[in-house]
Write a protein that holds these residues in place. Structure first.
Motif, PDB file in Angstrom:
ATOM      1  N   VAL A  93       0.842  -1.203   0.000  1.00 43.92           N
ATOM      2  CA  VAL A  93       0.000   0.000   0.000  1.00 43.92           C
ATOM      3  C   VAL A  93       0.876   1.251   0.000  1.00 43.92           C
ATOM      4  N   LEU A  94       1.906   1.261   0.836  1.00 38.54           N
ATOM      5  CA  LEU A  94       2.779   2.434   0.898  1.00 38.54           C
ATOM      6  C   LEU A  94       3.494   2.669  -0.429  1.00 38.54           C
ATOM      7  N   LYS A  95       3.968   1.608  -1.063  1.00 36.76           N
ATOM      8  CA  LYS A  95       4.655   1.758  -2.354  1.00 36.76           C
ATOM      9  C   LYS A  95       3.726   2.396  -3.390  1.00 36.76           C
ATOM     10  N   TYR A 118      -2.618  15.754  -2.412  1.00 34.63           N
ATOM     11  CA  TYR A 118      -2.029  15.000  -1.301  1.00 34.63           C
ATOM     12  C   TYR A 118      -3.100  14.516  -0.328  1.00 34.63           C
ATOM     13  N   GLU A 119      -4.074  15.373  -0.035  1.00 33.55           N
ATOM     14  CA  GLU A 119      -5.162  14.973   0.867  1.00 33.55           C
ATOM     15  C   GLU A 119      -5.958  13.818   0.274  1.00 33.55           C
ATOM     16  N   ASN A 120      -6.209  13.866  -1.023  1.00 35.41           N
ATOM     17  CA  ASN A 120      -6.933  12.804  -1.705  1.00 35.41           C
ATOM     18  C   ASN A 120      -6.137  11.492  -1.634  1.00 35.41           C
ATOM     19  N   ILE A 121      -4.840  11.563  -1.887  1.00 33.99           N
ATOM     20  CA  ILE A 121      -3.989  10.370  -1.827  1.00 33.99           C
ATOM     21  C   ILE A 121      -3.994   9.807  -0.413  1.00 33.99           C
ATOM     22  N   THR A 122      -3.879  10.677   0.590  1.00 32.72           N
ATOM     23  CA  THR A 122      -3.845  10.231   1.982  1.00 32.72           C
ATOM     24  C   THR A 122      -5.155   9.555   2.376  1.00 32.72           C
ATOM     25  N   ASP A 126      -5.423   5.706   3.592  1.00 33.13           N
ATOM     26  CA  ASP A 126      -5.991   5.344   4.898  1.00 33.13           C
ATOM     27  C   ASP A 126      -7.106   4.310   4.752  1.00 33.13           C
ATOM     28  N   GLU A 127      -7.969   4.492   3.749  1.00 32.03           N
ATOM     29  CA  GLU A 127      -9.055   3.540   3.529  1.00 32.03           C
ATOM     30  C   GLU A 127      -8.510   2.150   3.208  1.00 32.03           C
ATOM     31  N   GLU A 128      -7.483   2.107   2.365  1.00 35.07           N
ATOM     32  CA  GLU A 128      -6.913   0.818   1.988  1.00 35.07           C
ATOM     33  C   GLU A 128      -6.197   0.162   3.168  1.00 35.07           C
ATOM     34  N   LEU A 129      -5.520   0.972   3.992  1.00 35.59           N
ATOM     35  CA  LEU A 129      -4.841   0.417   5.165  1.00 35.59           C
ATOM     36  C   LEU A 129      -5.851  -0.090   6.198  1.00 35.59           C
ATOM     37  N   LYS A 130      -6.972   0.630   6.375  1.00 35.42           N
ATOM     38  CA  LYS A 130      -8.014   0.173   7.299  1.00 35.42           C
ATOM     39  C   LYS A 130      -8.551  -1.182   6.868  1.00 35.42           C
ATOM     40  N   LYS A 137      -3.441  -2.271  14.706  1.00 32.77           N
ATOM     41  CA  LYS A 137      -2.229  -2.019  13.918  1.00 32.77           C
ATOM     42  C   LYS A 137      -2.392  -0.751  13.078  1.00 32.77           C
ATOM     43  N   TYR A 138      -3.597  -0.553  12.554  1.00 31.88           N
ATOM     44  CA  TYR A 138      -3.851   0.657  11.774  1.00 31.88           C
ATOM     45  C   TYR A 138      -3.729   1.891  12.662  1.00 31.88           C
ATOM     46  N   GLU A 139      -4.325   1.844  13.843  1.00 27.19           N
ATOM     47  CA  GLU A 139      -4.242   2.978  14.770  1.00 27.19           C
ATOM     48  C   GLU A 139      -2.796   3.226  15.193  1.00 27.19           C
TER      49      GLU A 139
END
Length: 168
Positions: A93-95, A118-122, A126-130, A137-139
């Motif tokens: 996800v980070l890559k 940048y806000e859109n990317i973030t 976040d949605e994908e990491l959740k 772990k996400y928190e």
């Protein structure tokens, strides 16, 4: 009968010439004695008549998203105590989103537009990491982003020490 050789002016000049040139050679090139080469190893420090130019340092190529994430993943994994699966999910996800941020930088958008991108990317990250990581772990990852990796690792070590003290 002995023949006696009388020194002539020529002999006198030849002896003087030999004396002066030999001392000059010894002094310049370190022959004999304890000159530059010491022990007969050479003629002293060799210098080139050509001036040495210093090479200009080559520009480092910017790192790719994969290189950036791979460089940070060990410390993130340590700070968050991730297992192999969680680490792989976070890394992929980070890559993906670091690559998008790099592409946005290349476009050199105006500051307002860049902030919006940048806000859109973030948000998408976040949605994908959740979806991919357990909630705790996400928190912990969100907290890590706020505090930094080094501070999170220190806090984890302090918590472990406190837990060990309370057990004994």
């Amino acid at each position: 009968m002995k023949k006696i050789v009388k020194p002539s002016g020529f002999h006198f000049l030849a002896i003087l010439l030999i004396l002066f040139t030999s001392s000059e050679i010894f002094g310049q090139y370190g022959y004999g004695g304890y000159g530059y080469g010491r022990g007969g190893y050479g003629y002293g420090r060799q210098r080139s008549a050509i001036p040495q130019t210093q090479e200009t340092p080559k520009k480092e190529e910017p790192k790719t998203a994969e290189q950036l994430v791979d460089g940070e993943m060990p410390s993130i994994t340590e700070a968050l105590s991730l297992n192999e699966f969680e680490s792989a999910v976070l890394s992929s996800v980070l890559k993906k989103y670091v690559q998008e941020r790099i592409e946005a930088q290349i476009l050199k958008l105006p500051p307002e537009k860049m902030r919006e991108v940048y806000e859109n990317i973030t948000k998408r990250q976040d949605e994908e990491l959740k979806a991919g990581l357990p909630l705790e772990k996400y928190e912990a990852f969100v907290e890590l982003q706020k505090n930094g990796v080094a501070k999170t690792i220190k806090e984890n070590k302090k918590k472990k020490k406190k837990q060990k003290k309370t057990k004994t």
